[in-house]
Design a protein around this motif. Sequence first.
Motif, PDB file in Angstrom:
ATOM      1  N   LEU A 267       0.837  -9.485  90.485  1.00 40.81           N
ATOM      2  CA  LEU A 267       0.114  -8.220  90.404  1.00 40.81           C
ATOM      3  C   LEU A 267       0.854  -7.211  89.541  1.00 40.81           C
ATOM      4  N   PHE A 268       2.194  -7.181  89.682  1.00 41.54           N
ATOM      5  CA  PHE A 268       2.958  -6.167  88.953  1.00 41.54           C
ATOM      6  C   PHE A 268       3.333  -6.599  87.538  1.00 41.54           C
ATOM      7  N   THR A 269       2.788  -7.731  87.088  1.00 42.62           N
ATOM      8  CA  THR A 269       2.867  -8.034  85.661  1.00 42.62           C
ATOM      9  C   THR A 269       1.758  -7.293  84.917  1.00 42.62           C
ATOM     10  N   LEU A 270       0.793  -6.771  85.671  1.00 45.39           N
ATOM     11  CA  LEU A 270      -0.297  -5.991  85.088  1.00 45.39           C
ATOM     12  C   LEU A 270       0.191  -4.562  84.829  1.00 45.39           C
ATOM     13  N   PRO A 271      -0.538  -3.808  84.003  1.00 44.12           N
ATOM     14  CA  PRO A 271      -0.089  -2.448  83.652  1.00 44.12           C
ATOM     15  C   PRO A 271      -0.328  -1.435  84.783  1.00 44.12           C
ATOM     16  N   ILE A 272       0.368  -1.632  85.910  1.00 42.59           N
ATOM     17  CA  ILE A 272       0.304  -0.690  87.021  1.00 42.59           C
ATOM     18  C   ILE A 272       1.727  -0.424  87.502  1.00 42.59           C
ATOM     19  N   THR A 273       1.943   0.750  88.054  1.00 42.77           N
ATOM     20  CA  THR A 273       3.260   1.092  88.600  1.00 42.77           C
ATOM     21  C   THR A 273       3.239   0.921  90.114  1.00 42.77           C
ATOM     22  N   ARG A 274       4.408   0.891  90.697  1.00 42.51           N
ATOM     23  CA  ARG A 274       4.505   0.759  92.151  1.00 42.51           C
ATOM     24  C   ARG A 274       3.962   2.020  92.836  1.00 42.51           C
ATOM     25  N   LYS A 275       4.171   3.150  92.203  1.00 41.42           N
ATOM     26  CA  LYS A 275       3.637   4.400  92.753  1.00 41.42           C
ATOM     27  C   LYS A 275       2.114   4.354  92.798  1.00 41.42           C
TER      28      LYS A 275
END
Length: 216
Positions: free
Chosen positions: A67-75
């Motif tokens: 999921l976090f390989t996508l352009p999204i931040t943890r925030k």
Amino acid sequence: MAGLLLKDWKLMMQQKNTLLMVGVIAVMVAIGGTDPGFVITYLTIIGVMYTMNTLSYDGADNGNAFLFTLPITRKEYVVEKYIFSILGGGAMCLYGVVLAYVISVAKGVLSVEYILMNIFAEFLLIIIILSFLLPIELKFGVEKARIIIVVVTLLLFAFGMAVAKVGNSMYLALAPMLSQIEERPELAALAALAAAVAVLGISCRISIGIMNKKEL
């Protein structure tokens, strides 16, 4: 953010049969019960809990790493969980309100003021549940979080029993403040809302901190 909301909606739809069964049970409870507020509370809690289940779906099969390989931040991920859970709880609350209204009209016991009070109370309940549970589930995972929640619930129950034993003395001590609340309920409601929003903000910051330190 919109993509995350759409993802969680798709995950929720995988449980649509269960949610449909919950809706049917709610109808039966509303018809057979005497308190229309109960079905609103019941559906609100179910809505929040089911939307938060998306955390376990995300973590399954190393899903977060992808999921976090996508352009999204943890925030963004954390904020979306809060938004989605509020929307889910709010949607189920709305269904409960409609159901309670229809059944109350059919039974001839409609009290619009009582239903409006329940809507406000359920909104606060959504915030309280979410503020408490989401940081715990992010920190310890869904399975461990359930054990912690049970322990905390038992401790709160024990605390409530202890408070009940000294209820008279507490009531006498708080009587002046309670009388002021009865005279200005709108101020008490605004204070409760402000406190709930503040708690939600603190919870969100804690959750973001947990997520930033979490190994995927």
